[in-house]
Design a protein around this motif. Structure first.
Motif, PDB file in Angstrom:
ATOM      1  N   ARG A 125       0.860  -1.177   0.000  1.00  0.00           N
ATOM      2  CA  ARG A 125       0.000   0.000   0.000  1.00  0.00           C
ATOM      3  C   ARG A 125       0.895   1.225   0.000  1.00  0.00           C
ATOM      4  NH1 ARG A 125      -4.016  -2.379   4.672  1.00  0.00           N
ATOM      5  NH2 ARG A 125      -5.237  -3.727   3.286  1.00  0.00           N
ATOM      6  N   GLY A 126       0.823   2.000  -1.060  1.00  0.00           N
ATOM      7  CA  GLY A 126       1.671   3.182  -1.139  1.00  0.00           C
ATOM      8  C   GLY A 126       3.137   2.814  -1.047  1.00  0.00           C
ATOM      9  N   GLN A 127       3.839   3.420  -0.107  1.00  0.00           N
ATOM     10  CA  GLN A 127       5.265   3.161   0.085  1.00  0.00           C
ATOM     11  C   GLN A 127       5.528   2.211   1.243  1.00  0.00           C
ATOM     12  OE1 GLN A 127       6.577   7.333   0.307  1.00  0.00           O
ATOM     13  NE2 GLN A 127       7.563   7.069  -1.686  1.00  0.00           N
ATOM     14  N   SER A 128       4.504   1.487   1.651  1.00  0.00           N
ATOM     15  CA  SER A 128       4.649   0.481   2.702  1.00  0.00           C
ATOM     16  C   SER A 128       4.338  -0.900   2.131  1.00  0.00           C
ATOM     17  CB  SER A 128       3.703   0.761   3.877  1.00  0.00           C
ATOM     18  OG  SER A 128       4.092   1.926   4.573  1.00  0.00           O
ATOM     19  N   CYS A 129       5.066  -1.887   2.614  1.00  0.00           N
ATOM     20  CA  CYS A 129       4.776  -3.265   2.249  1.00  0.00           C
ATOM     21  C   CYS A 129       4.717  -4.093   3.525  1.00  0.00           C
ATOM     22  CB  CYS A 129       5.817  -3.826   1.275  1.00  0.00           C
ATOM     23  SG  CYS A 129       7.494  -3.981   1.941  1.00  0.00           S
ATOM     24  N   ARG A 130       4.158  -5.282   3.403  1.00  0.00           N
ATOM     25  CA  ARG A 130       4.008  -6.160   4.558  1.00  0.00           C
ATOM     26  C   ARG A 130       4.279  -7.591   4.141  1.00  0.00           C
ATOM     27  NH1 ARG A 130      -0.854  -8.836   5.986  1.00  0.00           N
ATOM     28  NH2 ARG A 130      -0.774  -9.800   8.059  1.00  0.00           N
ATOM     29  N   LEU A 131       5.035  -8.286   4.964  1.00  0.00           N
ATOM     30  CA  LEU A 131       5.236  -9.715   4.763  1.00  0.00           C
ATOM     31  C   LEU A 131       4.025 -10.409   5.372  1.00  0.00           C
ATOM     32  CD1 LEU A 131       7.120 -11.966   3.776  1.00  0.00           C
ATOM     33  CD2 LEU A 131       8.203 -11.947   6.032  1.00  0.00           C
ATOM     34  N   ALA A 132       3.039 -10.712   4.533  1.00  0.00           N
ATOM     35  CA  ALA A 132       1.765 -11.234   5.014  1.00  0.00           C
ATOM     36  C   ALA A 132       1.842 -12.710   5.379  1.00  0.00           C
ATOM     37  CB  ALA A 132       0.683 -11.021   3.955  1.00  0.00           C
ATOM     38  N   ALA A 133       2.787 -13.431   4.799  1.00  0.00           N
ATOM     39  CA  ALA A 133       3.024 -14.840   5.140  1.00  0.00           C
ATOM     40  C   ALA A 133       4.420 -15.208   4.646  1.00  0.00           C
ATOM     41  CB  ALA A 133       1.983 -15.753   4.511  1.00  0.00           C
ATOM     42  N   PHE A 134       5.102 -16.053   5.423  1.00  0.00           N
ATOM     43  CA  PHE A 134       6.445 -16.492   5.060  1.00  0.00           C
ATOM     44  C   PHE A 134       6.607 -17.906   5.589  1.00  0.00           C
ATOM     45  CE2 PHE A 134      11.248 -16.075   5.850  1.00  0.00           C
ATOM     46  CZ  PHE A 134      11.558 -16.359   4.520  1.00  0.00           C
ATOM     47  N   ALA A 135       6.723 -18.861   4.680  1.00  0.00           N
ATOM     48  CA  ALA A 135       6.769 -20.268   5.088  1.00  0.00           C
ATOM     49  C   ALA A 135       7.871 -20.984   4.324  1.00  0.00           C
ATOM     50  CB  ALA A 135       5.424 -20.937   4.820  1.00  0.00           C
TER      51      ALA A 135
ATOM     52  N   ALA B  19      12.252  -4.685  -1.947  1.00  0.00           N
ATOM     53  CA  ALA B  19      11.407  -3.609  -1.409  1.00  0.00           C
ATOM     54  C   ALA B  19      12.118  -2.259  -1.548  1.00  0.00           C
ATOM     55  CB  ALA B  19      11.063  -3.890   0.049  1.00  0.00           C
ATOM     56  N   LYS B  20      13.402  -2.231  -1.248  1.00  0.00           N
ATOM     57  CA  LYS B  20      14.171  -0.990  -1.393  1.00  0.00           C
ATOM     58  C   LYS B  20      14.231  -0.558  -2.848  1.00  0.00           C
ATOM     59  CE  LYS B  20      17.221  -1.661   2.624  1.00  0.00           C
ATOM     60  NZ  LYS B  20      18.620  -1.932   3.055  1.00  0.00           N
ATOM     61  N   ALA B  21      14.415  -1.515  -3.744  1.00  0.00           N
ATOM     62  CA  ALA B  21      14.545  -1.201  -5.165  1.00  0.00           C
ATOM     63  C   ALA B  21      13.270  -0.591  -5.743  1.00  0.00           C
ATOM     64  CB  ALA B  21      14.931  -2.455  -5.948  1.00  0.00           C
ATOM     65  N   ARG B  22      12.113  -0.984  -5.221  1.00  0.00           N
ATOM     66  CA  ARG B  22      10.863  -0.424  -5.753  1.00  0.00           C
ATOM     67  C   ARG B  22      10.438   0.845  -5.005  1.00  0.00           C
ATOM     68  NH1 ARG B  22       8.883  -5.610  -3.654  1.00  0.00           N
ATOM     69  NH2 ARG B  22       7.961  -5.222  -1.609  1.00  0.00           N
TER      70      ARG B  22
ATOM     71  N   ASP C 255       9.912   1.279  -1.572  1.00  0.00           N
ATOM     72  CA  ASP C 255       9.164   1.176  -0.315  1.00  0.00           C
ATOM     73  C   ASP C 255       9.990   1.764   0.824  1.00  0.00           C
ATOM     74  OD1 ASP C 255       7.146  -0.060  -1.670  1.00  0.00           O
ATOM     75  OD2 ASP C 255       7.611  -2.082  -0.976  1.00  0.00           O
ATOM     76  N   ARG C 256       9.314   2.365   1.790  1.00  0.00           N
ATOM     77  CA  ARG C 256       9.991   2.987   2.935  1.00  0.00           C
ATOM     78  C   ARG C 256       9.823   2.189   4.226  1.00  0.00           C
ATOM     79  NH1 ARG C 256       9.005   9.560   2.322  1.00  0.00           N
ATOM     80  NH2 ARG C 256      10.021   9.758   0.272  1.00  0.00           N
TER      81      ARG C 256
ATOM     82  N   MET D 263       6.039  -6.042  13.873  1.00  0.00           N
ATOM     83  CA  MET D 263       7.425  -5.595  13.716  1.00  0.00           C
ATOM     84  C   MET D 263       7.552  -4.709  12.466  1.00  0.00           C
ATOM     85  SD  MET D 263       9.529  -9.044  14.790  1.00  0.00           S
ATOM     86  CE  MET D 263      10.927  -8.116  15.438  1.00  0.00           C
ATOM     87  N   LEU D 264       8.511  -3.804  12.522  1.00  0.00           N
ATOM     88  CA  LEU D 264       8.710  -2.830  11.434  1.00  0.00           C
ATOM     89  C   LEU D 264      10.185  -2.723  11.100  1.00  0.00           C
ATOM     90  CD1 LEU D 264       7.861  -0.417   9.576  1.00  0.00           C
ATOM     91  CD2 LEU D 264       8.099   1.043  11.619  1.00  0.00           C
ATOM     92  N   LEU D 265      10.465  -2.697   9.795  1.00  0.00           N
ATOM     93  CA  LEU D 265      11.811  -2.393   9.289  1.00  0.00           C
ATOM     94  C   LEU D 265      11.732  -1.120   8.497  1.00  0.00           C
ATOM     95  CD1 LEU D 265      14.797  -3.192   8.740  1.00  0.00           C
ATOM     96  CD2 LEU D 265      13.967  -4.370   6.684  1.00  0.00           C
ATOM     97  N   LYS D 266      12.461  -0.097   8.920  1.00  0.00           N
ATOM     98  CA  LYS D 266      12.554   1.151   8.189  1.00  0.00           C
ATOM     99  C   LYS D 266      13.541   0.965   7.048  1.00  0.00           C
ATOM    100  CE  LYS D 266       9.997   4.144  10.664  1.00  0.00           C
ATOM    101  NZ  LYS D 266       8.937   4.993  10.086  1.00  0.00           N
ATOM    102  N   LEU D 267      13.079   1.164   5.829  1.00  0.00           N
ATOM    103  CA  LEU D 267      13.921   0.932   4.665  1.00  0.00           C
ATOM    104  C   LEU D 267      14.628   2.211   4.224  1.00  0.00           C
ATOM    105  CD1 LEU D 267      11.340  -1.271   2.714  1.00  0.00           C
ATOM    106  CD2 LEU D 267      13.353  -2.088   3.955  1.00  0.00           C
TER     107      LEU D 267
END
Length: 272
Positions: free
Chosen positions: A72-82, A104-107, A109-110, A268-272
């Motif tokens: 969404r906008g400049q934010s992304c979320r890891l909705a599932a990781f298996a 994420a950085k390349a596109r 996202d912040r 959890m949050l990672l600032k890109l």
């Protein structure tokens, strides 16, 4: 070379294939997890899954890991990781996460968000090594039985989109990705209003869940949230929430006769 792990965009797979891959890769996970194609499509579409940015990792033409990325906008979320059990503990988690972060950085996202279940120590350690920082603790609740007979005709069914717009217009409100208005109005369910000031969203498939509680700023502090929770408990016996309720709201739910679910998550949050 036959053991090389390669990644493919999730856009190469159908929702039914991705559901099967996700269930396959979650084998032996801390909390048992399975999902079918119909539920997968409904849930992750509402969360704004990006098929082009989500990844499936293959080895010998067999899916070994899956990451679902929502944007969404400049934010992304890891909705599932298996990751399949045979690849766990071998450094693949870090390798795959680094790829997701780099992309994420390349596109542009912040921010990158995720949730991890408390007790998943290896997952939490991985995310912290990658630079993610805890922001909030999420809990869930369930109602064991109606509190007493309460006439629920005070509840008025309203358009979920209207409620979502109200929430999104509240600039002081920051809700979890799963509980935000951007997610909720797309899910199968009903929205209810109490006195045109307090609102709730009840999702009906695949499970009955209370997914949102919102009170207009001018009406807060008048007991409407508590009354709404009691009415919902009477209208929908046994109703539960997802483990996406900020922990600071626990006293409200407990005071209305709800019990806390044992599953807890860290946001959890990672600032890109």
């Amino acid at each position: 070379m036959h053991n090389t792990v390669i990644s493919k965009a999730a856009a190469h797979f159908s929702s039914y294939q991705l559901a099967e891959i996700l269930s396959h890769c979650f084998e032996g996970y801390l909390v048992p997890f399975t999902i079918d194609g119909k539920a997968f499509a409904s849930r992750f579409a509402a969360e704004d899954m990006s098929l082009n940015d989500s990844r499936v990792w293959m080895q010998n033409d067999e899916p070994k890991a899956l990451a679902i990325i929502s944007r969404r906008g400049q934010s992304c979320r890891l909705a599932a990781f298996a990751i399949r059990p045979e690849l766990r503990g071998r450094g693949f988690g870090r390798q795959f996460m680094q790829q997701l972060i780099d992309e994420a950085k390349a596109r542009g996202d912040r921010n990158m968000w995720l949730e991890v279940i408390v007790g998943n120590d290896s997952g939490l350690a991985l995310y912290e090594r990658m630079g993610f920082v805890r922001q909030n603790t999420f809990v869930g609740f369930y109602a064991t039985s109606p509190a007493r007979f309460i006439a629920t005709n005070e509840l008025t069914e309203v358009d979920p989109l209207m409620v979502a717009k109200k929430m999104m217009a509240d600039t002081h409100l920051r809700l979890p990705w799963l509980s935000g208005g951007e997610t909720l109005f797309k899910l199968p369910g009903q929205a209810f209003s109490l006195q045109d000031a307090a609102y709730a969203m009840v999702v009906t498939a695949p499970y009955l869940r209370l997914r949102m509680l919102y009170v207009d700023p001018a009406a807060r502090g008048k007991g409407l949230a508590k009354k709404l929770l009691m009415l919902l408990r009477e209208r929908f016996p046994g109703i539960a929430t997802a483990a996406a309720i900020p922990e600071q709201m626990s006293p409200l739910f407990l005071s209305c006769g709800y019990r806390q679910d044992p599953i807890t998550q860290y946001e959890m949050l990672l600032k890109l």
